[in-house]
Design an enzyme around this catalytic site. Sequence first.
Site, PDB file in Angstrom:
ATOM      1  N   GLU A  91       0.822  -1.208   0.000  1.00 28.16           N
ATOM      2  CA  GLU A  91       0.000   0.000   0.000  1.00 28.16           C
ATOM      3  C   GLU A  91       0.852   1.252   0.000  1.00 28.16           C
ATOM      4  O   GLU A  91       2.005   1.240   0.457  1.00 28.16           O
ATOM      5  CB  GLU A  91      -0.929   0.049   1.222  1.00 28.16           C
ATOM      6  N   ALA A  92       0.247   2.317  -0.482  1.00 28.59           N
ATOM      7  CA  ALA A  92       0.784   3.668  -0.347  1.00 28.59           C
ATOM      8  C   ALA A  92      -0.363   4.572   0.072  1.00 28.59           C
ATOM      9  O   ALA A  92      -1.527   4.330  -0.272  1.00 28.59           O
ATOM     10  CB  ALA A  92       1.391   4.163  -1.658  1.00 28.59           C
TER      11      ALA A  92
END
Length: 291
Positions: free
Chosen positions: A47-48
């Site tokens: 994820e970001a």
Amino acid sequence: MKQRPFKQVDVFTPVPYRGNPLAVVLDGTGLAEEAMQRFTNWTNLSEATFVLPATTPGADYRVRIFTSGRELPFAGHPTLGTCHAWLQAGGRPKGEQVVQECGVGLVKLKRDGERLAFAAPPLLRSGPLANEDVELIARGLGIPRADILHHAWCDNGPHWRGVMLRSAEQVLSLRPDGAALAGLDVGVVGPRGKVGVIGARGASDPDDECAFEVRAFFPGNSGMAEDPVTGSLNAALAQWLIGSNLAPARYVAAQGTALGRAGRVHVERDEAGDIWVGGASVTCVEGSVLL
């Protein structure tokens, strides 16, 4: 494009490179959704996140959470990692707790010594899984159906299906069939002590702080993928397990062992009945990113 403040944070560990990494862009203003998704895919991380000004009264900041190919309404390790990065960058909450705005609404976070913890959001779907789902998961995990002792929907944004096996050792031995489990998000938990917990080892055990071993499997770009440490799954598992008297009101779960990580997820139900899910975070990379 411009240079934007950036941190890469390891979550659910006080030791760098033993937890679950997260990319945090601390200024996401003006970025199109396509640019956020493109950057997320480029990082090759699970994820970001992108921090934005809050749009809801009472929130300290807004965050958008992306994984490969899609945006998530909520995820646990991005919630903790983003809050860690925001506080480290000088963010100051309006009240005693930090309030994060995200796709599922407002999520409260509190500081517990060196750890941060978030209040588990309400489950969007709960209750036992359909029999055909349980049979499919058993086949996909390569185990007899009878080895799934308990099961439940653990949907708090990500559509986790949770199953409890007989032991942590069995959880760690799994080699899932990605084709059989295609399209499913599956969370697996097993007690490190006696089956049926509340005989499992608790956080006070001097030999092992962890009561459970957890693994999280989900569809990836090249078949079934495994997440090192998963806050959303652990939050939903805690709501299910504690609510069903399958776990004590306070425990620590291990995750990432099969991947060479050492994630530790601290879970506690408070007197008001809220489930808090916490862990340490450490910044491994900081600087700026061109976006």
